[in-house]
Design a protein around this motif. Structure first.
Motif: not given
Ligand SMILES: [Zn+2]
Length: 483
Positions: A435, A440, A466, A469
């Motif tokens: 992302c 993350c 991603c 996530c």
């Molecule tokens: Zn992510």
């Protein structure tokens, strides 16, 4: 047998990869531990490999228009502190000199962890006009970074490297330079070390302290971990600003130049060992092997090797040398041929040549390639061409073999569960969406020990989701656990 004794000293790769690596380094006499933790001694055989690497890299650096210079080892604390991000990034690794000549110094001096601070301070004195640009300087030097966990060549407190530092009139020129050197590193790695690399841009969290953008080349090692083998940084105007570098532009205005820095080190030698070595030891690409051929004289049953065989070995040595091949005759009379075979095999010599009394009767010799162990009887007339052919084939095939390994160990992960499974079972490279968020990225590292090695810079970006996530991912990136 003596041969077995030598072999057994190297731990098999699949039993304990990191012990295999250390065994090769120590037994092949590449390096030894110095008295200060993390400071290795590079032994003559290891240093000879480094010298060949260095000569090749130096040629490439000069061919792209750079010149060499040398700057001081000690950097005043106040100099290092001028670029805030840079000092924050490097101060935990700095070693300081506080006493000189028995007296406390008025200002602590850092032993260079890198030379931006020193070199930019000098550039501030040397640059006045746009006519002084670009400045394209490289330095070969040692640097010191206080490391907690060290391993010979791969991560040492003191290491040898080259660091290029350039100044340019425009941002576009600086970016062009940064990418040019990334490709010099890539060519060196693939053409000279037969070590294929991924290349691309680093994420914000992995970039060099003080850089605008960092690019790197990454090689995949035999245990599925990536090795960052060289970096090239576009430093923007951060350092020019911090060190007060200004020049009078083409329209008489005061301007700040754009700078770059780029480096490769003795770490590449560690990558070389892990890229090609096997359970018998080192396998050296012919281009950097100190001895491309070792001639082992086989003594006759009766009589003296020095009379019967050695003169022919010397003759062949001279003939090979005449064609530019690096060749050594192992004339030790304290060791048997079997020991010599195993010993040079462990030390990675590309081609072994055996010459004995029976071979002389037939005007031939035996050639054995280190990587394939392919053995052939070859007429002594024209042996140089036969050796050259093997060296060229080996250089080419080592790269092909390593490329195949990278391809076989690059996987696509479509779910985070799959990602975690690959990282815990087989490692290697994973191509997946990200992302773009640092948080993350940090979580992925925490949960899988994998980091983003590079964001690709060629080809069309592949957008998606991603891997962790599920948020939109503008482009796929390469993940791996790293050295
Ligand atoms: Zn992510």
């Amino acid at each position: 047998m003596e041969k077995d004794r030598v072999m057994k000293e190297i731990t098999p790769k699949d039993q304990d990869y990191s012990q295999w690596y250390l065994d090769v380094v120590l037994k092949a006499e590449l390096a030894d531990y110095g008295p200060v933790k993390g400071c290795m001694v590079i032994r003559p055989y290891g240093y000879a490999i480094w010298e060949n690497m260095q000569a090749d890299m130096d040629r490439r650096i000069k061919e792209t228009g750079h010149v060499n210079a040398y700057f001081p080892l000690l950097i005043p604390k106040s100099f290092l502190e001028k670029e805030k991000q840079h000092v924050e990034g490097f101060s935990p690794e700095c070693a300081w000199v506080t006493i000189g000549g028995g007296e406390e110094l008025p200002e602590p001096l850092a032993i260079r962890p890198t030379s931006e601070a020193m070199i930019c301070s000098m550039y501030a004195k040397w640059v006045n006009s746009w006519r002084d640009l670009p400045i394209l300087i490289n330095q070969w030097a040692n640097v010191l970074r206080w490391e907690k966990v060290t391993r010979p060549f791969l991560r040492t407190t003191e290491f040898l490297w080259q660091e290029g530092h350039t100044l340019h009139e425009t941002e576009a020129e600086a970016e062009e330079e940064t990418l040019k050197m990334l490709h010099v590193y890539r060519s060196f790695s693939e053409e000279t070390l037969a070590m294929p690399v991924l290349f691309g841009r680093k994420t914000e969290s992995e970039k060099f302290a003080g850089a605008l953008r960092t690019y790197s080349i990454e090689a995949l090692m035999g245990d599925g971990k990536a090795l960052q083998a060289g970096t090239s940084h576009n430093l923007g105007q951060h350092f020019a600003k911090a060190y007060g570098i200004e020049f009078l532009g083409r329209s008489q205005e005061r301007l700040m130049p754009w700078s770059t820095s780029w480096g490769t080190s003795t770490r590449m030698l560690g990558g070389l060992i892990m890229s090609h070595g096997d359970d018998s030891g080192l396998i050296l690409p012919p281009k950097v092997a100190p001895h491309q051929v070792v001639i082992v004289p086989i003594p006759p049953r009766k009589g003296d090797v020095n009379e019967a065989v050695l003169p022919k070995c010397r003759e062949v040595q001279a003939a090979l040398r005449g064609t530019g091949i690096r060749v050594h005759v192992d004339a030790r009379d304290t060791q048997l041929p079997g020991f010599k075979y195993a010993n040079w095999e462990m030390r990675g010599v590309p081609v072994r040549m055996e010459i004995g009394p029976k071979d002389l009767e037939k005007d031939q010799c035996v050639l054995v390639r280190r990587d394939t162990r392919e053995k052939a009887f070859v007429p002594l007339a024209g042996v140089a061409a036969a050796v050259r052919e093997r060296l060229d084939a080996m250089q080419r095939e080592l790269l092909e073999r390593a490329r195949k390994y990278v391809a076989d160990n690059t996987r696509r992960a479509s779910s985070y569960d799959q990602f975690k499974q690959i990282m815990s079972e087989r490692r290697g490279l994973i191509v997946a969406g990200w992302c773009g968020e640092a948080d993350c990225e940090a979580k992925i590292k925490e949960e899988t020990r994998a980091t983003i090695r590079v964001i690709p810079i060629v080809g069309e970006p592949v957008s998606g989701a991603c891997v962790r996530c599920g948020k939109p991912s503008p482009t796929e990136v390469y993940f791996a656990q790293a050295y």
